[in-house]
Design an enzyme around this catalytic site. Sequence first.
Site, short mmCIF file in Angstrom:
data_model
loop_
_atom_site.label_atom_id
_atom_site.label_comp_id
_atom_site.label_asym_id
_atom_site.label_seq_id
_atom_site.Cartn_x
_atom_site.Cartn_y
_atom_site.Cartn_z
N ASP A 230 0.87 -1.17 0.00
CA ASP A 230 0.00 0.00 0.00
C ASP A 230 0.91 1.23 0.00
O ASP A 230 2.11 1.10 0.26
CB ASP A 230 -0.89 -0.03 1.25
N CYS A 231 0.35 2.39 -0.26
CA CYS A 231 1.20 3.60 -0.32
C CYS A 231 1.09 4.45 0.94
O CYS A 231 2.03 4.53 1.73
CB CYS A 231 0.82 4.43 -1.55
N ASP A 232 -0.07 5.07 1.16
CA ASP A 232 -0.23 5.96 2.30
C ASP A 232 -0.20 5.18 3.61
O ASP A 232 -1.00 4.26 3.81
CB ASP A 232 -1.56 6.72 2.19
N ASP B 103 -1.81 -1.03 6.06
CA ASP B 103 -1.93 -0.42 7.39
C ASP B 103 -3.38 -0.12 7.76
O ASP B 103 -3.64 0.34 8.87
CB ASP B 103 -1.12 0.88 7.46
#
Length: 211
Positions: free
Chosen positions: A10-12, A166
């Site tokens: 995932d990124c953020d 997350d």
Amino acid sequence: MSKYKCVIFDCDGVLVDSEPISNQIIVDMANDLGADTDFDYAMKHFKGSHFKECIDKISKLVTQPIPDSFEATYRARTLEAFKKDLKPIEGVIEVIENLKLPFCVASSGLESKMRFNLDLIGLLPYFEGHIFSCYTIQKWKPDPSVFLWAARTMGFKPYECIVIEDSILGVQAAKNGGFDVFGFTAHDYNKELENEATKIFKDMSDLLEML
């Protein structure tokens, strides 16, 4: 030897420490319209969601109509804040530089936002050609489509991949697609991932050994 052949990040909140910045901005903007909300609410209800879902929730909190310019204003404010304050998740650059498996990023965010943020922290060159956005396919977590698309494009089956997430929506999306998922809990203030993810970890420095 790792049981996994590909890592899907995932990124953020996993690569870039953007969640505290973006969620505080959306709280401030919502409160300007009469919402009585706070950062903890945002981290619980907005983290991992796409923007339209956030707007739907905000519309139930505010006392004034949400202006048409809300999203454009939000994106402009977050980009300016990212330029000043965005940092990589602690330890993630070392992970990426030393990761021996193929990897990619799959996020609910706009591809342009992902590219902007990854460029700010110096990681964009590592992900060129391997960036997957829910906006491209118009399907959002907990729908697993973005992870399935990423795995297929990378040349792997879901069981050959590990997803790093997350948010509870991201963990659910991975599980819905048949993926194992490691939950990064540094910002899991409500302990939502503990009983949902395949494994959890709090320090990014632990990830290489887990893989």
